[in-house]
Write an enzyme that holds these catalytic residues in place. Structure first.
Site, PDB file in Angstrom:
ATOM      1  N   CYS A  70       0.990  -1.119  -0.087  1.00 37.21           N
ATOM      2  CA  CYS A  70      -0.190  -0.005   0.047  1.00 37.21           C
ATOM      3  C   CYS A  70       0.938   1.204  -0.081  1.00 37.21           C
ATOM      4  O   CYS A  70       1.627   1.237   0.853  1.00 37.21           O
ATOM      5  CB  CYS A  70      -0.940  -0.298   1.287  1.00 37.21           C
ATOM      6  SG  CYS A  70      -1.874   1.625   1.253  1.00 37.21           S
ATOM      7  N   HIS A 114      -3.560   0.892   8.415  1.00 37.64           N
ATOM      8  CA  HIS A 114      -4.023   0.517   7.300  1.00 37.64           C
ATOM      9  C   HIS A 114      -5.271  -0.099   7.612  1.00 37.64           C
ATOM     10  O   HIS A 114      -6.463   0.155   6.383  1.00 37.64           O
ATOM     11  CB  HIS A 114      -3.172  -0.353   6.434  1.00 37.64           C
ATOM     12  CG  HIS A 114      -3.753  -0.960   5.151  1.00 37.64           C
ATOM     13  ND1 HIS A 114      -3.423  -0.193   3.935  1.00 37.64           N
ATOM     14  CD2 HIS A 114      -4.324  -1.990   4.967  1.00 37.64           C
ATOM     15  CE1 HIS A 114      -4.084  -0.805   3.018  1.00 37.64           C
ATOM     16  NE2 HIS A 114      -4.403  -2.292   3.443  1.00 37.64           N
ATOM     17  N   ASN A 154     -14.142   9.405  -0.264  1.00 37.12           N
ATOM     18  CA  ASN A 154     -15.192   8.112  -0.776  1.00 37.12           C
ATOM     19  C   ASN A 154     -14.516   6.962  -0.233  1.00 37.12           C
ATOM     20  O   ASN A 154     -13.565   6.535  -0.100  1.00 37.12           O
ATOM     21  CB  ASN A 154     -14.827   8.007  -2.263  1.00 37.12           C
ATOM     22  CG  ASN A 154     -15.175   9.081  -3.130  1.00 37.12           C
ATOM     23  OD1 ASN A 154     -16.156   9.777  -2.759  1.00 37.12           O
ATOM     24  ND2 ASN A 154     -14.816   9.507  -4.335  1.00 37.12           N
ATOM     25  N   HIS A 165      -6.549   1.911   2.299  1.00 38.49           N
ATOM     26  CA  HIS A 165      -6.191   2.602   3.144  1.00 38.49           C
ATOM     27  C   HIS A 165      -7.216   3.958   3.486  1.00 38.49           C
ATOM     28  O   HIS A 165      -7.422   4.508   2.784  1.00 38.49           O
ATOM     29  CB  HIS A 165      -4.704   3.165   3.092  1.00 38.49           C
ATOM     30  CG  HIS A 165      -3.932   3.649   4.341  1.00 38.49           C
ATOM     31  ND1 HIS A 165      -2.915   3.145   4.994  1.00 38.49           N
ATOM     32  CD2 HIS A 165      -4.222   4.864   4.938  1.00 38.49           C
ATOM     33  CE1 HIS A 165      -2.576   3.712   5.820  1.00 38.49           C
ATOM     34  NE2 HIS A 165      -2.972   4.615   5.926  1.00 38.49           N
ATOM     35  N   HIS A 167      -8.381   7.317   3.763  1.00 36.74           N
ATOM     36  CA  HIS A 167      -8.004   8.501   3.107  1.00 36.74           C
ATOM     37  C   HIS A 167      -8.969   9.178   2.421  1.00 36.74           C
ATOM     38  O   HIS A 167     -10.061   8.503   2.069  1.00 36.74           O
ATOM     39  CB  HIS A 167      -6.807   8.260   2.160  1.00 36.74           C
ATOM     40  CG  HIS A 167      -7.424   7.534   0.835  1.00 36.74           C
ATOM     41  ND1 HIS A 167      -7.529   6.271   0.705  1.00 36.74           N
ATOM     42  CD2 HIS A 167      -7.286   8.173  -0.506  1.00 36.74           C
ATOM     43  CE1 HIS A 167      -7.963   6.049  -0.601  1.00 36.74           C
ATOM     44  NE2 HIS A 167      -7.778   7.190  -1.440  1.00 36.74           N
ATOM     45  N   GLN A 332     -35.286   9.472  -8.403  1.00 38.07           N
ATOM     46  CA  GLN A 332     -36.424   8.955  -7.796  1.00 38.07           C
ATOM     47  C   GLN A 332     -36.102   8.092  -6.633  1.00 38.07           C
ATOM     48  O   GLN A 332     -35.238   6.871  -6.809  1.00 38.07           O
ATOM     49  CB  GLN A 332     -37.232   8.078  -8.681  1.00 38.07           C
ATOM     50  CG  GLN A 332     -37.838   8.871  -9.820  1.00 38.07           C
ATOM     51  CD  GLN A 332     -38.464   8.082 -10.895  1.00 38.07           C
ATOM     52  OE1 GLN A 332     -39.511   7.508 -10.603  1.00 38.07           O
ATOM     53  NE2 GLN A 332     -37.960   8.182 -12.202  1.00 38.07           N
TER      54      GLN A 332
END
Length: 354
Positions: A70, A114, A154, A165, A167, A332
Site C-alpha cells: 500500500c 491501514h 469516498n 487505506h 484516506h 427517484q
C-alpha cells in the site's frame, strides 16, 4: 497541532500534521522516483454551462494493491510516507486531474493504520483531520488558479476507491462546482424574493423543527434533507452559519468529532452486526473564493455543510432498488427521507439514546 512541510523524491509536496508539538519529521525520501509531468485541462460544456477537468497523461494509478504494498502506509513498504508512523499526512496526488493552471489535487491520509477507517479514529485524531482540512483550505485558496476547495472522502470499492487505506482527497478547482453554482442561484433568488432572507438559515430552521433530524449537538445538526436525492443522504451543518472551514470557532471544532464519528458509526450499523463497513461519499461544501457570479450574494451568505450519502447500489436488500436515475437525471427514491432518518436514529449508540 504541529505542521511540517517537506518534499517527496519526485518533488511533490508532503505535509505532516502531528498531535505532539515535539514530533520531528526530518527523514529524506531517497526513492528512485522519476519526476512526473502532469498536465490537465478544463473544458466547458456550451449547452449545460458546466465544466469538467481531464488529465492529459496515460493512466497509471495504483489499483487495489495488497496491504504490504500500500503506497499510503508508513515506510518499509516502498511508500510515500517515510516515517514509522504518522498522525495525518497530506501530499500532492501523483496522478492528478487538476494541475498547474487548472488547480491542484491532494491526498489526505487520516491515519497510518491501514486497517482502520475514519469511524475508528479517536475524537482527538478526528479533530486533527479537521484542522488539516482547514489548513489546506487556507493554503490552496491562495493559489491564483483556485476558485473553490473541495474536501471529500469516498469509502469502499463500490464507490470506485482503488486504495483501501483510510484516506480522502482535496480538489482545488479553478471554477465553481455545478452543485455550488445551483445553491448560489437559489440563494440569490430567495434573497431577492424575501427582501434579504437567507435560504440556508430558513432550511436549517425548518429541518430542526421537523422529523428528519438524525443527530444534534450544541453546535452541529445532522438531518436527512426533505428533498434528498439519495436513499440515505444526511446533511451536517454548523448551527452558526459560516462560509467555510476557516470560519468555524473553537467550540464547533471541538464538538464536530463527537457528532461526525457517531454519524459514521450509525451508517456502519444500519445493515446489522457482522456486515462489512458501509461504503459512502462524504463531502464538504464551502463557499467559492473567487468572485460570485450571482448579484447580491456574498461569500458570507453561503453556509458550510457536509453532505453524506449512501449510493443506491449498496446493500440492495436493505434499499430495494434504492434509487432510479433516468436519462434526464431525474432522481427517484424508494426510501422516503423520513424513513431514512428514523432508521439512522434507531441505530444510535446506546449512550446517545440516554
Amino acid at each position: 497541532m504541529k505542521k511540517t512541510s517537506t518534499r517527496l523524491a519526485d518533488g511533490r509536496e508532503l505535509v505532516y500534521y502531528d498531535l505532539r508539538d515535539d514530533t520531528v519529521r526530518d527523514a529524506v525520501d531517497r526513492r528512485p522516483l522519476e519526476r512526473t509531468v502532469t498536465t490537465s485541462e478544463v473544458r466547458r460544456d456550451p449547452l449545460l454551462g458546466d465544466s469538467a477537468p481531464s488529465r492529459l497523461a496515460p493512466q497509471g494509478r495504483t489499483y487495489h494493491p495488497p496491504a504490504d504494498q500500500c503506497p499510503l502506509c508508513p515506510s518499509g513498504r516502498g511508500t510515500a510516507e517515510r516515517d514509522p508512523a504518522y498522525d495525518v499526512v497530506v501530499f500532492e496526488n501523483r496522478f492528478p486531474s487538476l494541475a498547474g493552471d487548472s488547480g491542484r489535487c491532494e491526498v489526505v491520509c487520516f491515519t497510518s493504520d491501514h486497517d482502520a477507517s475514519f469511524a475508528d479514529l479517536s475524537e482527538e485524531q478526528a479533530r486533527l483531520v479537521v484542522d488539516a482540512w482547514t489548513d489546506r483550505t487556507s493554503e490552496l485558496s491562495h493559489l491564483p488558479s483556485v476558485e473553490q476547495v473541495f474536501c471529500f472522502e469516498n469509502r469502499g470499492a463500490e464507490i470506485g476507491v482503488t486504495l483501501g487505506h483510510p484516506h480522502g482527497q482535496i480538489y482545488a478547482y479553478p471554477f465553481t462546482t455545478p452543485r455550488t453554482a445551483l445553491m448560489l442561484r437559489s440563494l440569490a433568488a430567495h434573497k431577492d424574493a424575501t427582501g434579504g432572507g437567507n435560504l440556508f438559515d430558513s432550511v436549517l430552521e425548518e429541518e430542526l423543527a421537523g422529523e428528519r433530524v438524525v443527530l444534534e449537538g450544541e453546535h452541529w445538526a445532522a438531518f436527512v434533507a426533505y428533498g434528498a436525492h439519495w436513499p440515505y443522504e444526511v446533511h451536517l451543518y454548523p448551527k452558526r452559519r459560516v462560509p467555510d472551514l476557516l470560519g468555524l470557532d473553537e467550540a464547533a471544532r471541538t464538538e464536530f468529532p463527537k457528532v461526525y464519528l457517531e454519524l459514521l458509526r450509525r451508517f456502519d450499523r444500519i445493515f446489522g452486526e457482522g456486515e462489512p463497513p458501509t461504503p459512502y461519499i462524504a463531502a464538504w461544501h464551502q463557499a467559492p473564493f473567487g468572485q460570485l457570479e450571482f448579484e447580491g450574494v456574498t461569500r458570507d451568505d453561503f453556509a458550510l455543510h457536509l453532505n453524506f450519502s449512501l449510493p443506491p447500489y449498496v446493500r440492495q436488500a436493505e434499499v430495494p432498488r434504492g434509487l432510479r436515475i433516468r436519462h434526464e437525471r431525474v432522481h427517484q427514491r424508494d426510501v422516503p427521507p423520513e424513513r431514512a432518518a428514523e432508521r439512522l436514529r434507531e441505530v444510535a449508540d446506546v449512550h446517545e439514546r440516554e
